[in-house]
Design an enzyme around this catalytic site. Structure first.
Site, short mmCIF file in Angstrom:
data_model
loop_
_atom_site.label_atom_id
_atom_site.label_comp_id
_atom_site.label_asym_id
_atom_site.label_seq_id
_atom_site.Cartn_x
_atom_site.Cartn_y
_atom_site.Cartn_z
N ASP A 164 -6.81 -1.88 -19.25
CA ASP A 164 -6.96 -1.61 -17.77
C ASP A 164 -5.47 -0.64 -17.59
O ASP A 164 -4.47 -1.07 -17.57
CB ASP A 164 -6.88 -2.72 -16.88
CG ASP A 164 -6.56 -2.25 -15.40
OD1 ASP A 164 -7.23 -1.27 -15.06
OD2 ASP A 164 -5.82 -3.13 -14.84
N ASN A 223 1.52 -0.37 -14.75
CA ASN A 223 1.22 -0.99 -16.13
C ASN A 223 0.10 -0.68 -16.78
O ASN A 223 -1.11 -0.38 -16.11
CB ASN A 223 1.44 -2.33 -15.87
CG ASN A 223 2.95 -2.67 -15.81
OD1 ASN A 223 3.78 -2.45 -16.45
ND2 ASN A 223 3.08 -3.51 -14.93
N GLY A 248 -3.26 1.03 -15.28
CA GLY A 248 -3.10 1.07 -13.72
C GLY A 248 -1.96 2.28 -13.69
O GLY A 248 -1.29 2.70 -14.79
N ASN A 249 -1.46 2.40 -12.28
CA ASN A 249 -0.33 3.32 -12.15
C ASN A 249 0.97 2.78 -12.68
O ASN A 249 2.07 3.93 -12.87
CB ASN A 249 -0.23 3.78 -10.71
CG ASN A 249 -1.38 4.47 -10.09
OD1 ASN A 249 -1.64 5.58 -10.53
ND2 ASN A 249 -2.22 3.86 -9.27
N ASP A 279 -6.87 -6.53 -4.43
CA ASP A 279 -6.33 -6.14 -5.88
C ASP A 279 -4.70 -5.64 -5.54
O ASP A 279 -4.80 -4.72 -5.11
CB ASP A 279 -7.16 -5.05 -6.53
CG ASP A 279 -6.55 -5.11 -7.88
OD1 ASP A 279 -5.46 -5.18 -8.34
OD2 ASP A 279 -7.49 -4.54 -8.84
N THR A 299 20.44 -9.74 5.98
CA THR A 299 19.40 -8.43 5.86
C THR A 299 18.38 -8.93 4.46
O THR A 299 17.23 -8.81 4.74
CB THR A 299 20.33 -7.42 5.40
OG1 THR A 299 20.96 -6.95 6.60
CG2 THR A 299 19.45 -6.22 5.35
N ALA A 340 -12.40 2.84 -10.94
CA ALA A 340 -13.14 2.13 -11.88
C ALA A 340 -12.50 0.89 -11.91
O ALA A 340 -13.38 -0.04 -12.17
CB ALA A 340 -12.31 2.77 -13.41
N ASP A 341 -11.39 0.56 -11.35
CA ASP A 341 -10.64 -0.65 -11.30
C ASP A 341 -11.39 -1.76 -10.23
O ASP A 341 -11.62 -2.92 -10.54
CB ASP A 341 -9.21 -0.73 -10.81
CG ASP A 341 -9.09 0.13 -9.83
OD1 ASP A 341 -9.78 0.85 -9.25
OD2 ASP A 341 -7.82 -0.05 -9.04
#
Length: 256
Positions: free
Chosen positions: A6, A11, A8-9, A129, A184, A108-109
């Site tokens: 797979d 990994n 991805g952007n 997802d 913070t 596709a994912d």
């Protein structure tokens, strides 16, 4: 044995299946700069790490949201195994009834997630997802893919916050002890983690209102494990949903 990849952007997730059993799971960083030879070396190293001989692979299947990387992974896999990989895209048999305005636009994912969810869970189904983007997919009781929603992913939103606000630091994604932060960093962690969990709860409620019935909610992707621990609604955590979908699609299309 088959290899499921797979892209991805952020990994590339790699899993090897022997029948229905996942033999190993690995992640490498997505790089748009590698050549096919460099990608073949990286993939061979992953296989060697888990003591898998490329000759033992019957084939491979790839889903991708980064076409430029697909163009290097596909020939790399062909060189490693001697067989061209199956690419999730037009022409592949999915069995999915897609009802969005332009089915060709469905990533596709999301296709692979939906195939796996339909095989594993009762309908209707809402799939979260949680990767670079958080995508929401809705499948009705008839098994039709209706559409969904897209919003910035948890880490993407946090990065934008830290880089755009001069006084907000870069922090790790982890839950603070309380929702009401007193410094913070804890305020940021509360907003990121509990805010994302509340988003899942709220979107699920709105989708169910639109459908008129309760849904099975499933979350996958890199950030899903950290966030689903804090949802008030039942959201099933399935980290390997996409790889399972790739395995199913390989078997559906290659008969193995």
């Amino acid at each position: 044995m088959i290899l499921a990849i797979d892209i991805g952007n952020t990994n590339i997730v790699i899993g090897a299946y022997r029948d229905e059993s996942l033999q190993f799971l690995s992640r490498i960083m997505t790089s748009r700069d590698k050549t096919a030879d460099e990608m073949a070396i990286a993939l061979r190293a992953v296989l060697a790490l888990y003591q898998v001989d490329p000759a033992d692979l019957d084939g491979s299947i790839v889903s991708s949201v980064v076409p430029a990387v697909t163009d290097t992974v596909a020939p790399a896999m062909a060189r490693l195994t001697g067989k061209a990989p199956l690419i999730v895209g037009p022409g592949i048999k999915t069995g999915l009834n897609i009802k969005i305005d332009n089915p060709a636009q469905l990533g596709a994912d999301l296709v692979v997630d939906a195939v796996a969810a339909l095989a594993k869970y009762p309908r209707p189904i809402v799939i979260f997802d949680m990767g670079t983007a958080t995508t929401i997919s809705v499948i009705n009781r008839a098994g039709e893919m209706l559409g969904g929603a897209i919003l910035p992913g948890v880490r993407l939103g946090l990065g934008a916050l830290s880089s755009s606000a001069a006084q907000l630091p870069e922090i790790s994604v982890e839950a603070p002890a309380r929702v009401i932060g007193t410094n913070t960093v804890d305020c940021m962690r509360s907003g990121v983690v509990f805010g994302a969990a509340a988003m899942l709860d709220g979107m699920l409620e709105r989708i169910e209102d639109e459908l008129g019935e309760a849904c099975t909610a499933v979350a996958t992707g890199g950030m899903s494990g950290e966030i689903t621990r804090f949802t008030r609604r039942k959201v099933l955590h399935d980290p390997n949903l996409l790889l399972e979908g790739l395995r199913i699609l390989y078997q559906k299309n290659c008969g193995k």
